[in-house]
Design a protein around this motif. Structure first.
Motif, short mmCIF file in Angstrom:
data_model
loop_
_atom_site.label_atom_id
_atom_site.label_comp_id
_atom_site.label_asym_id
_atom_site.label_seq_id
_atom_site.Cartn_x
_atom_site.Cartn_y
_atom_site.Cartn_z
N LEU A 24 -37.66 -133.88 -4.45
CA LEU A 24 -39.10 -134.00 -4.25
C LEU A 24 -39.86 -133.91 -5.56
CD1 LEU A 24 -39.64 -131.95 -0.99
CD2 LEU A 24 -39.96 -134.41 -1.29
N ALA A 25 -39.45 -132.99 -6.42
CA ALA A 25 -40.12 -132.84 -7.72
C ALA A 25 -40.01 -134.13 -8.52
CB ALA A 25 -39.53 -131.66 -8.49
N ALA A 26 -38.83 -134.74 -8.52
CA ALA A 26 -38.63 -135.99 -9.27
C ALA A 26 -39.47 -137.12 -8.66
CB ALA A 26 -37.15 -136.36 -9.28
N MET A 27 -39.53 -137.17 -7.34
CA MET A 27 -40.31 -138.22 -6.69
C MET A 27 -41.80 -138.04 -6.97
SD MET A 27 -38.10 -140.25 -5.27
CE MET A 27 -37.17 -139.84 -6.75
N MET A 36 -45.46 -142.06 -2.11
CA MET A 36 -44.26 -141.22 -2.06
C MET A 36 -43.94 -140.89 -0.61
SD MET A 36 -42.23 -138.41 -2.37
CE MET A 36 -43.23 -136.99 -2.02
N HIS A 37 -42.74 -141.29 -0.16
CA HIS A 37 -42.39 -141.16 1.25
C HIS A 37 -41.20 -140.24 1.52
CE1 HIS A 37 -45.21 -144.40 1.93
NE2 HIS A 37 -44.59 -145.11 1.01
N ALA A 38 -40.76 -139.50 0.51
CA ALA A 38 -39.63 -138.57 0.72
C ALA A 38 -40.06 -137.44 1.64
CB ALA A 38 -39.16 -138.01 -0.63
N ARG A 73 -32.23 -147.84 16.19
CA ARG A 73 -32.53 -147.98 14.76
C ARG A 73 -32.54 -146.63 14.08
NH1 ARG A 73 -37.70 -151.12 13.24
NH2 ARG A 73 -38.65 -149.49 14.48
N GLY A 74 -32.21 -146.64 12.79
CA GLY A 74 -32.30 -145.43 11.99
C GLY A 74 -32.81 -145.75 10.60
N GLU A 75 -33.35 -144.74 9.96
CA GLU A 75 -33.87 -144.90 8.60
C GLU A 75 -33.16 -143.93 7.67
OE1 GLU A 75 -37.95 -144.42 5.95
OE2 GLU A 75 -38.03 -144.04 8.11
N LEU A 76 -32.63 -144.45 6.59
CA LEU A 76 -32.02 -143.63 5.56
C LEU A 76 -33.14 -142.86 4.85
CD1 LEU A 76 -29.31 -143.14 4.03
CD2 LEU A 76 -30.07 -144.88 2.43
N LYS A 77 -32.97 -141.54 4.70
CA LYS A 77 -33.99 -140.71 4.09
C LYS A 77 -33.38 -139.78 3.03
CE LYS A 77 -37.78 -140.54 5.07
NZ LYS A 77 -38.90 -141.35 4.58
N SER A 78 -34.12 -139.57 1.97
CA SER A 78 -33.85 -138.51 0.98
C SER A 78 -32.41 -138.47 0.48
CB SER A 78 -34.26 -137.14 1.55
OG SER A 78 -35.64 -137.15 1.81
N ASP A 144 -46.85 -152.06 -0.29
CA ASP A 144 -47.12 -151.18 -1.42
C ASP A 144 -46.33 -151.73 -2.60
OD1 ASP A 144 -47.10 -149.12 -3.35
OD2 ASP A 144 -47.05 -147.55 -1.84
N PRO A 145 -46.98 -152.01 -3.72
CA PRO A 145 -46.25 -152.57 -4.86
C PRO A 145 -45.20 -151.61 -5.44
CG PRO A 145 -48.51 -152.04 -5.46
CD PRO A 145 -48.40 -151.87 -3.98
N LEU A 146 -45.28 -150.33 -5.09
CA LEU A 146 -44.31 -149.36 -5.60
C LEU A 146 -43.15 -149.13 -4.64
CD1 LEU A 146 -46.71 -146.74 -7.21
CD2 LEU A 146 -45.45 -148.61 -8.31
N SER A 147 -43.11 -149.88 -3.53
CA SER A 147 -42.04 -149.73 -2.55
C SER A 147 -41.31 -151.04 -2.31
CB SER A 147 -42.62 -149.26 -1.20
OG SER A 147 -43.06 -147.93 -1.26
#
Length: 154
Positions: A24-27, A36-38, A73-78, A144-147
């Motif tokens: 989280l700190a790095a993100m 930031m979606h972590a 469905r599933g989403e890969l997280k963190s 989002d241009p950052l995603s």
């Protein structure tokens, strides 16, 4: 490739919590809050999230989670590899473990969001090498241009 042992873990305690906090700190350091979606340790403890840690010779090598979106469905997280294990295949191992678990859960697809800036290039290469293809935003995500967004069948 490093030999790994996977276990269901508690992201709010011990070494796994420390790696979640580091992630989280790095993100937060490199990404504006709105991009930031972590998930934090509490989010990773949700009943719709399964959280694993990966261990090598008693040392935490990495973490990863899968958030369920409905029945199929599933989403890969963190997903995060401990610094000492970067470049050793741990990320690929965690990803393959999660995909295998997704299949066992009966999921038919896995989705993910990752960053688009240069520090995310290794992650993007990993996902693409494991069959993920770019797609548009899904679930609650927006353009989002950052995603970057990816999916693949399980």
């Amino acid at each position: 490739m490093t030999m790994l042992h996977y276990r269901l873990d508690d992201p709010t305690r011990g070494a796994a919590h420390d790696l979640v906090a580091s992630h989280l700190a790095a993100m937060h350091a490199g990404t504006p809050a709105e991009s930031m979606h972590a998930l934090d340790a509490t989010g990773l403890s949700s009943t719709d999230v399964t959280f694993w840690s990966a261990w090598s010779d008693g040392e935490l090598a990495g973490i990863g989670a899968l958030k369920r979106w409905g029945d199929d469905r599933g989403e890969l997280k963190s997903m995060r590899v401990a610094d000492a294990f970067r470049g050793t295949g741990v990320g690929r191992g965690i990803l393959r473990h999660i995909l295998g678990e997704a299949a066992t859960m009966g999921l038919t697809s896995v989705w993910l969001e990752t960053g688009s800036t240069p520090e995310f290039v290794p992650a993007v290469r990993l996902y693409e090498s494991e069959g993920f293809v770019r797609c548009g935003p899904f679930a609650e995500y927006r353009d989002d241009p950052l995603s970057l967004y990816f999916t693949r069948a399980v």
